[in-house]
Write an enzyme that holds these catalytic residues in place. Structure first.
Site, PDB file in Angstrom:
ATOM      1  N   ASP A 236       0.959  -1.213  -0.068  1.00 21.57           N
ATOM      2  CA  ASP A 236      -0.011  -0.017   0.079  1.00 21.57           C
ATOM      3  C   ASP A 236       1.038   1.376  -0.116  1.00 21.57           C
ATOM      4  O   ASP A 236       2.024   1.191   0.300  1.00 21.57           O
ATOM      5  CB  ASP A 236      -0.987  -0.058   1.173  1.00 21.57           C
ATOM      6  CG  ASP A 236      -2.265   0.811   1.122  1.00 21.57           C
ATOM      7  OD1 ASP A 236      -2.124   1.615  -0.078  1.00 21.57           O
ATOM      8  OD2 ASP A 236      -3.281   0.602   1.449  1.00 21.57           O
TER       9      ASP A 236
HETATM   10  C1  BGC Z   1      -5.002   2.953  -0.079  1.00 25.13           C
HETATM   11  C2  BGC Z   1      -5.128   2.035  -1.369  1.00 25.13           C
HETATM   12  C3  BGC Z   1      -4.751   2.709  -2.505  1.00 25.13           C
HETATM   13  C4  BGC Z   1      -3.788   3.454  -2.432  1.00 25.13           C
HETATM   14  C5  BGC Z   1      -3.113   4.164  -3.894  1.00 25.13           C
HETATM   15  C6  BGC Z   1      -3.752   3.980  -0.251  1.00 25.13           C
HETATM   16  O1  BGC Z   1      -3.934   5.244   0.688  1.00 25.13           O
HETATM   17  O2  BGC Z   1      -5.098   2.631   1.116  1.00 25.13           O
HETATM   18  O3  BGC Z   1      -6.283   1.466  -1.101  1.00 25.13           O
HETATM   19  O4  BGC Z   1      -4.924   1.771  -3.494  1.00 25.13           O
HETATM   20  O5  BGC Z   1      -3.729   4.622  -1.661  1.00 25.13           O
HETATM   21  O6  BGC Z   1      -4.120   5.334  -4.354  1.00 25.13           O
END
Ligand code: BGC
Length: 699
Positions: free
Chosen positions: A260
């Site tokens: 993530d």
């Molecule tokens: C989120 C993810 C997301 C990623 C990229 C993160 O803050 O938890 O779900 O895919 O950002 O945007």
């Protein structure tokens, strides 16, 4: 063709396969060429594959307009290897002006896997059309507690439903690009997501929190995103039990694991050893630090080779995916807007309809009062990473005005003055109040001066909305409430006075039209709750959004209520219709099956009313004689069945004994018990809605 390049060593010349030759090859031959290519790459080249890369200006622009273009990872111009180009979901594509579909929770309420596959395919086409080839829209985290801020991004509380919907998304999206399934695992508290340690025993992990991820992996998902939180003491991106033992080991996952974003990786060596393949969105712990860790022997080069093999395998697999008909004309096109409308229609849940208040017949309503701020607000979900910016949003007020017809006057009050709203309600033949939540109340927690998103500790409506409902329903008892939000809302205390309640979720850019169609009876509601709507907090597992450590026990949702013998406000799987259905003649193909066998369960469902409709038939299995503690019943099958008035259909489910196994954590294996099993078929998880019962034995 081969590329001849100078090797890392002194003047040594190595010949390695070109990327083009990898793409041309198939099957075993492609695998062999990828291995050979990896063998010929320098450590630096390999590590370059393993992280995103953002320039400083891209980071700055991202702060203002997140995901303004795809996040890129692992481009190698010398070797001709293209980058991964990532964009987010899951309510559409985060880039530019894309179609905004109803949120995942609304689509979970459709229980329609075929529709979900089409929706995901449309998103993938829009992603491809805007330069992305990697889609982060498959979120299947289990909703343990409805207060989770990001509830809207997932499909509900049940592992089976989550798995089937997630797999449908993977199937649909991967017709065009790589799908990423997230957030692995046990990510279901928002505000403590960067540090919380989820303590969970092995059995609960395997039976409750992981089956849906496994289902998506079995469907061939190209990628899995590790979660921010820790599980049993270790951050998910470093968690070798999750990533290496279970995902890549037991499940045989051949795709890549990406982190993530930003705080998703915390340590170079731990992440590399733990099983992380790609750090996103920029190399902080991988990149140079990983090169150094390999050189000093802290990370075996073989692990880097494995990661790069996985990345190249997926890049090659999807390099030529898709129909090729991509372009601006496919983004937010009419066809996709229609699909968003179909999903919104099928996801709306009719929770209550006393005295048949709904549908309203436009011809009989001279004046309709529409009340509440949300009626006139484009309310399509939170403002986190899943935010979609559609070209337009049809609000409920707009939808009602469009469909009311020339003889119905629609008046609107935003409800900020309850007395004025009550006056309007009194003067009308019926009244529609739209209340609930917005991205301020729930969603991905966004930093900034104003609180946006985060978890909900209190699942009730705001006091001023409750007062508003009370005032207008006293002024006009013919009052229907439309709820908006991404998760459960407590209705006790006001629903007694309101004859009709619809749950519309965040219904996407066509949502207002769908709500109006249901209200005026052009569409017969057919959504069913993908989560339990509790009466109050006592019906839920504990929830502390700031806890550093939490225990995820075996029971939540309908399993918890079944165990406690409690009735929720509205059960999992529940939803009314303007017609009536009857269930008849359950037939099991066998009384006994072996532990590696299966049986079919057949039931007949009829539309006994006067309107065409679609019923979601549900199959649950119980374990009355199990030697271990098990839920009273669990969802093991469902099917959406269209039925004309008077029409009957036979529905067939296949049950495999192995799908009824429990995880024996002492022995470390799945066990199919040789015992009796109960079968329930009907319209929701509540016993009174499950008229068909049978049983069989595994021998
Ligand atoms: C989120 C993810 C997301 C990623 C990229 C993160 O803050 O938890 O779900 O895919 O950002 O945007």
């Amino acid at each position: 063709m081969r590329v001849v390049r100078k090797g890392a060593g002194k003047g040594e010349v190595t010949s390695i396969p070109s990327w083009e030759s990898v793409l041309r090859a198939e099957g075993e031959e492609r695998e062999r060429l990828i291995k050979e290519l990896v063998r010929g790459m320098s450590v630096r080249q390999k590590v370059n594959q393993m992280a995103g890369r953002m320039r400083a200006w891209e980071m700055l622009v991202s702060l203002i307009r997140y995901n303004f273009r795809p996040f890129r990872a692992g481009e190698d111009r010398r070797l001709g290897i293209p980058p991964l180009r990532f964009t987010d979901g899951p309510r559409g594509v985060a880039l530019n002006r894309s179609t905004c579909f109803p949120v995942s929770m609304a689509r979970g309420a459709t229980w329609d896997v075929d529709l979900e596959e089409r929706v995901a395919e449309a998103m993938a086409v829009e992603a491809r059309s805007q330069g992305a080839d990697f889609f982060g829209g498959v979120c299947v985290n289990l909703l343990r507690h409805p207060g989770w801020g990001r509830a809207q991004e997932t499909f509900g509380e049940d592992p089976f439903l989550l798995g089937e919907m997630g797999a449908a998304m993977v199937r649909g999206a991967q017709k065009h690009l790589m799908a990423c399934v997230k957030h692995f695992a046990c990510n279901s508290i928002e505000e403590s997501r960067f540090y919380v340690d989820v303590r969970v025993d092995e059995r609960t992990l395997r039976e409750v929190y992981l089956p849906h991820f496994r289902r998506c992996v079995e469907e061939g998902a190209a990628a899995v995103m590790s979660a921010y939180n820790r599980v049993n003491g270790e951050y998910c991106a470093h968690n070798s039990h999750l990533l290496r033992d279970i995902l890549k080991g037991e499940w045989g996952f051949r795709g890549l694991v990406m982190s993530d974003f930003l705080l998703g990786t915390r340590d170079t060596v731990k992440a590399a050893l733990g099983g992380l393949d790609v750090e996103m969105p920029h190399a902080v712990f991988f990149g140079r630090r990983l090169v150094r860790a390999v050189r000093r022997g802290a990370v075996p080069e073989s692990l880097v080779d494995d990661a790069v093999t996985r990345i190249l395998r997926q890049k090659a697999r999807f390099a030529r995916a898709g129909t090729g008909d991509y372009g601006p004309h496919r983004v937010a096109c009419r066809e996709h807007a229609d699909l968003a409308l179909e999903a919104a229609r099928k996801g709306i849940v009719l929770l209550k309809n006393e005295g048949g208040l709904l549908p309203l017949e436009p011809g009989k309503i001279g004046k309709l009062a529409v009340i509440g701020k949300l009626a006139d607000l484009p309310n399509i979900g939170d403002r986190g990473s899943s935010r979609v910016r559609p070209p337009y949003v049809v609000t409920v007020l707009q939808g009602l005005r469009d469909l009311a017809g020339p003889n119905t006057e629609v008046i609107y009050r935003d409800g900020s003055d309850p007395f004025e709203a009550a006056e309007a309600a009194r003067s009308a033949d019926a009244c529609i109040a739209v209340v609930g939540l917005t991205g301020r109340d729930e969603g991905e927690a966004m930093p900034g001066p104003v609180k946006l998103g985060g978890d909900r500790e209190d699942l009730s409506l705001r006091m001023r909305d409750i007062v508003l409902l009370e005032t207008i329903s006293m002024a006009n008892p013919r009052c229907a409430v439309v709820l908006e939000g991404g998760s459960a809302i407590i209705t006790s205390g006001w629903r007694e006075r309101i004859p009709a309640v619809l749950m519309a979720w965040y219904p996407g850019m066509e949502g207002g039209r769908a709500v109006a169609e249901v209200i005026f009876g052009l569409v017969n509601p057919s959504g069913k709750l993908p989560l339990t709507f509790p009466e109050g907090n006592e019906q839920l597992p504990p929830f502390d959004k700031k806890a550093r450590s939490v225990e995820y026990g075996y029971y939540h949702g309908y399993r918890l209520l079944d165990r406690k013998g409690m009735r929720p406000a509205f059960p999992f799987g529940f939803g009314l219709s303007y017609t009536t259905y009857e269930y008849r003649s359950l037939r099991l193909s066998a009384e006994e099956i072996p532990a590696d066998g299966s049986l079919t369960v057949e039931a007949e469902v009829s539309n006994t009313g006067r309107r065409a409709g679609e019923e979601v038939v549900q199959l649950y299995v119980g374990y009355p004689a199990s030697a271990v503690d098990r839920p009273v019943k669990e969802l093991k099958g469902f099917l959406r069945v269209p039925l004309e008035p008077g029409e009957s259909r036979r529905v067939t489910f296949t049950l495999r004994a192995e799908d009824l196994a429990y995880y024996d954590d002492r022995a470390g294996r799945w066990v199919v018990e040789r015992t009796d099993y109960d079968v329930y078929v009907g319209a929701s998880s509540a016993l009174e809605d499950l008229p068909l019962r049978g049983s069989f034995r595994v021998t």
